[in-house]
Design a protein around this motif. Structure first.
Motif, PDB file in Angstrom:
ATOM      1  N   LEU A 159       2.971  27.055  51.179  1.00  0.00           N
ATOM      2  CA  LEU A 159       3.154  25.600  51.152  1.00  0.00           C
ATOM      3  C   LEU A 159       4.583  25.144  50.893  1.00  0.00           C
ATOM      4  O   LEU A 159       5.034  24.169  51.495  1.00  0.00           O
ATOM      5  N   TYR A 160       5.295  25.818  49.991  1.00  0.00           N
ATOM      6  CA  TYR A 160       6.580  25.260  49.562  1.00  0.00           C
ATOM      7  C   TYR A 160       7.778  25.727  50.387  1.00  0.00           C
ATOM      8  O   TYR A 160       8.704  24.941  50.611  1.00  0.00           O
ATOM      9  N   ALA A 161       7.769  26.962  50.868  1.00  0.00           N
ATOM     10  CA  ALA A 161       8.869  27.372  51.763  1.00  0.00           C
ATOM     11  C   ALA A 161       8.859  26.481  53.014  1.00  0.00           C
ATOM     12  O   ALA A 161       9.922  25.965  53.409  1.00  0.00           O
ATOM     13  N   PRO A 162       7.683  26.218  53.633  1.00  0.00           N
ATOM     14  CA  PRO A 162       7.687  25.309  54.791  1.00  0.00           C
ATOM     15  C   PRO A 162       8.167  23.894  54.452  1.00  0.00           C
ATOM     16  O   PRO A 162       8.717  23.207  55.291  1.00  0.00           O
ATOM     17  N   LYS A 163       7.984  23.466  53.173  1.00  0.00           N
ATOM     18  CA  LYS A 163       8.450  22.118  52.793  1.00  0.00           C
ATOM     19  C   LYS A 163       9.954  22.088  52.519  1.00  0.00           C
ATOM     20  O   LYS A 163      10.500  21.038  52.198  1.00  0.00           O
ATOM     21  N   GLY A 164      10.599  23.255  52.479  1.00  0.00           N
ATOM     22  CA  GLY A 164      12.051  23.264  52.301  1.00  0.00           C
ATOM     23  C   GLY A 164      12.542  23.922  51.022  1.00  0.00           C
ATOM     24  O   GLY A 164      13.745  24.078  50.812  1.00  0.00           O
ATOM     25  N   LEU A 165      11.604  24.306  50.124  1.00  0.00           N
ATOM     26  CA  LEU A 165      12.025  25.052  48.925  1.00  0.00           C
ATOM     27  C   LEU A 165      12.098  26.523  49.344  1.00  0.00           C
ATOM     28  O   LEU A 165      11.230  27.319  49.030  1.00  0.00           O
ATOM     29  N   ASN A 166      13.130  26.860  50.112  1.00  0.00           N
ATOM     30  CA  ASN A 166      13.074  28.165  50.791  1.00  0.00           C
ATOM     31  C   ASN A 166      14.260  29.071  50.488  1.00  0.00           C
ATOM     32  O   ASN A 166      14.551  29.992  51.229  1.00  0.00           O
ATOM     33  N   SER A 167      14.936  28.795  49.353  1.00  0.00           N
ATOM     34  CA  SER A 167      16.122  29.607  49.046  1.00  0.00           C
ATOM     35  C   SER A 167      15.767  30.866  48.269  1.00  0.00           C
ATOM     36  O   SER A 167      16.606  31.737  48.083  1.00  0.00           O
ATOM     37  N   ALA A 168      14.527  30.951  47.781  1.00  0.00           N
ATOM     38  CA  ALA A 168      14.242  31.949  46.732  1.00  0.00           C
ATOM     39  C   ALA A 168      13.529  33.202  47.228  1.00  0.00           C
ATOM     40  O   ALA A 168      12.840  33.192  48.244  1.00  0.00           O
ATOM     41  N   ARG A 169      13.717  34.262  46.459  1.00  0.00           N
ATOM     42  CA  ARG A 169      12.853  35.447  46.507  1.00  0.00           C
ATOM     43  C   ARG A 169      11.907  35.324  45.319  1.00  0.00           C
ATOM     44  O   ARG A 169      12.292  34.793  44.278  1.00  0.00           O
ATOM     45  N   ILE A 170      10.708  35.846  45.477  1.00  0.00           N
ATOM     46  CA  ILE A 170       9.731  35.737  44.388  1.00  0.00           C
ATOM     47  C   ILE A 170       9.606  37.083  43.676  1.00  0.00           C
ATOM     48  O   ILE A 170       9.392  38.117  44.316  1.00  0.00           O
ATOM     49  N   SER A 496      17.320  42.189  46.366  1.00  0.00           N
ATOM     50  CA  SER A 496      16.359  41.388  47.113  1.00  0.00           C
ATOM     51  C   SER A 496      17.044  40.183  47.769  1.00  0.00           C
ATOM     52  O   SER A 496      16.795  39.860  48.933  1.00  0.00           O
ATOM     53  N   VAL A 497      17.936  39.544  47.010  1.00  0.00           N
ATOM     54  CA  VAL A 497      18.667  38.386  47.545  1.00  0.00           C
ATOM     55  C   VAL A 497      19.566  38.841  48.709  1.00  0.00           C
ATOM     56  O   VAL A 497      19.632  38.195  49.754  1.00  0.00           O
ATOM     57  N   ALA A 498      20.220  39.994  48.526  1.00  0.00           N
ATOM     58  CA  ALA A 498      21.115  40.499  49.585  1.00  0.00           C
ATOM     59  C   ALA A 498      20.316  40.814  50.853  1.00  0.00           C
ATOM     60  O   ALA A 498      20.763  40.496  51.972  1.00  0.00           O
ATOM     61  N   ARG A 499      19.128  41.412  50.688  1.00  0.00           N
ATOM     62  CA  ARG A 499      18.284  41.720  51.856  1.00  0.00           C
ATOM     63  C   ARG A 499      17.898  40.445  52.587  1.00  0.00           C
ATOM     64  O   ARG A 499      17.949  40.379  53.813  1.00  0.00           O
ATOM     65  N   ALA A 500      17.540  39.411  51.800  1.00  0.00           N
ATOM     66  CA  ALA A 500      17.130  38.143  52.422  1.00  0.00           C
ATOM     67  C   ALA A 500      18.291  37.535  53.204  1.00  0.00           C
ATOM     68  O   ALA A 500      18.123  37.037  54.315  1.00  0.00           O
ATOM     69  N   ARG A 501      19.501  37.608  52.597  1.00  0.00           N
ATOM     70  CA  ARG A 501      20.671  37.021  53.273  1.00  0.00           C
ATOM     71  C   ARG A 501      20.997  37.794  54.545  1.00  0.00           C
ATOM     72  O   ARG A 501      21.332  37.200  55.574  1.00  0.00           O
ATOM     73  N   ALA A 502      20.874  39.133  54.477  1.00  0.00           N
ATOM     74  CA  ALA A 502      21.174  39.956  55.653  1.00  0.00           C
ATOM     75  C   ALA A 502      20.195  39.615  56.780  1.00  0.00           C
ATOM     76  O   ALA A 502      20.591  39.459  57.940  1.00  0.00           O
TER      77      ALA A 502
END
Ligand code: ADP
Length: 507
Positions: A159-170, A496-502
């Motif tokens: 629900l929240y990544a599609p709404k734009g809260l999409n910067s995070a890894r969980i 995890s953050v680096a993987r997401a950015r890559a």
């Protein structure tokens, strides 16, 4: 809403049901604060989101104020308003969510144990994400804990990544796999999750009851990082005996699953500055420890006739996990061997509470044993300081904090080799362990003989006061702080953050 300052480190937000000292039930509360402070010291921006309970220790919150905003959050097909408060706890910024729902979700006089815990905490998980979205926060890591806030993981991606809260890894940390919060599948709808999508074997369906959903399983499936609180426990829960039905799920997600041993808050637990003690002391000056022992004996009306008599302490929730039958046995065995015993514990299980009340009554006026069946933070400090040994005969123990606190106060742990105890207590007589790491007495078999094997040896060693003092000094100097554990979390987050950015750059 308070805005996020620019910074070089990561922006980490913990969403949790507990935080020490304001809302602490067990070790989870200590972890949120201890890990949070250690990561903040490393230069990261750490924020916490908690429910606003009526039963919090409000005097420990600095600058508490209501924010001039209302966050509306979904529940059971309707939107409900939430008042948001902000304050500082132990130097960490905390948001407190106060739902304006007729159910008074967090106004119940206690943190857990209500009939609607599943609904209350799934509501809170969603309201916390709603707060982050509406505040325009862009966290790098959202870290949720235990089943109560495990809903954050599926809610975030569905629900929240599609709404734009999409910067995070969980990141999800399970502090005890005994508590999984499973419930009838239909209960999931109240927080807006899609039961048909999620009640599937590869998603949230409980592995043992297919008409139920399992929030911990959901967090394992939907988080980027899954941790538990010690390396040994991480191995144990991946087996059929230890996994409480989740070993299959953990095995299929084993690449993202790791065990990191908790630290303790060495500022809060410091015999050199602890104002709750009669006398402060440190490893170079143990006279104060002896004075605390005398003070405790006086306070509890125990015999002070023999200054060389060893005092065994135990501070615990009295639940089957903690090996209550072995704790009971240890009281009698210590007495047989000429020692003294102090137990501080309370039980949510009526028959255990009754059993220990009987033992407490039996020893009511005894010169060498006292049982205090209550929760008492101040007294716990005095017992850690006063005792020579500390007993933790757990059947299973995800991490355990009491063995580490005991060591910090120079009380030598006697522990069963399981979970985090196996990663932090190393037997004095174990030649396979380098001498500098040996710090206590351990046993493996969870029966009376097993326990005797460690307790008898401890009391035997105590007689040699010079070598005992050296052991106490060595144990008090062990680094039990959060520093090295926080470093491991930091590495996991950063990877995890680096993987997401890559991945984002590639797409
Ligand atoms: P768990 O979280 O399973 O209860 P831990 O060892 O991780 O066990 O953490 C227990 C914490 O609670 C320690 O800080 C311990 O000092 C504290 N504690 C447990 N029982 C009591 C009690 N009766 N009175 C005061 N503090 C207690």
């Amino acid at each position: 809403l308070t805005s996020s300052p620019t910074r070089a480190g990561l922006h980490i937000i913990h969403i949790a049901a507990e935080m020490a000292p304001v809302a602490k039930v067990g070790g989870l509360g200590d972890v949120v604060t201890g890990l949070g402070k250690a990561l903040q010291r490393k230069g990261h921006l750490v924020e916490i989101v908690l429910p606003k309970y009526d039963c919090m220790q409000y005097e420990r919150i600095r600058d508490l104020r209501a924010l001039d905003v209302v966050v509306e959050s979904y529940f059971d097909g309707r939107l409900f308003k939430n008042k948001v408060w902000v304050g500082i706890v132990e130097g960490l910024p905390v948001y407190f969510i106060e739902p304006h729902h007729p159910g008074n979700f967090f106004w119940r006089g206690e943190v857990y144990g209500e009939h609607d815990d599943f609904k209350r905490f799934s509501f809170f998980s969603r309201a916390a994400l709603e707060l982050l979205l509406q505040a325009g926060k862009k966290p790098d890591i959202i870290h949720c804990h235990d089943w109560q806030t495990s809903f954050v993981a599926p809610l975030y991606w569905d629900l929240y990544a599609p709404k734009g809260l999409n910067s995070a890894r969980i990141c999800f940390t399970c502090h005890n796999f005994e508590y999984q919060g499973s419930a009838p599948a239909s209960d999931l709808t109240s927080c807006g999750l899609d039961v048909h999508q999620l009640n599937r074997p590869d998603r949230m369906q409980d592995n043992l009851a297919h008409d139920r959903v399992n929030p911990v399983k959901g967090a394992i499936v939907f988080s980027n990082i899954v941790t538990t609180v010690s390396p040994t426990y991480a191995q144990e829960v991946q087996t059929a005996e230890g996994g409480r039905g989740l070993h299959v799920t953990l095995n299929s997600h084993s690449k993202k699953f790791v065990g990191i041993l908790n630290g303790i808050d060495t500022d809060a637990w410091n015999p050199a500055t602890d104002t709750l003690l009669k006398v402060q002391y440190n490893a170079n000056d143990l006279q104060g420890k002896a004075e605390n022992k005398e003070a405790l004996k006086k306070l509890l009306r125990l015999s002070s006739a023999d200054v060389k008599q060893p005092l065994v302490g135990c501070i615990t929730r009295l639940v089957p996990q903690k090996g209550v039958h072995l704790i009971r046995h240890a009281i009698y065995r210590t007495m047989e061997l000429g020692g003294q015993f102090v137990l501080l514990g309370s039980s949510p299980v009526p028959h255990i509470q009754r059993e220990f009340e009987d033992i407490a009554n039996h020893f009511q006026n005894h010169e060498h044993a006292r049982l205090l069946l209550k929760y008492d933070e101040a007294l716990s400090h005095l017992i850690y300081a006063a005792s020579d040994m500390f007993i933790i005969p757990s059947i299973f123990e995800p991490c355990g904090l009491t063995q580490m606190i005991a060591m910090r106060y120079g009380s030598i742990p006697i522990a069963r080799k399981t979970g985090g105890l196996n990663d932090s207590v190393f037997d004095i007589d174990d030649n396979t362990i380098p001498t500098q790491f040996r710090n206590g007495f351990t046993f493996l078999t969870p029966d009376e003989q097993g326990l005797n094997g460690a307790l008898d040896r401890a009391l035997g060693h105590y007689v040699n006061s010079q070598s005992w003092q050296q052991l106490v000094q060595k144990v008090m100097r062990i680094d039990l702080s959060w520093d090295s554990s926080a470093l491991q979390y930091e590495e996991l987050y950063e990877k995890s953050v680096a993987r997401a950015r890559a991945t984002a750059t590639r797409n």
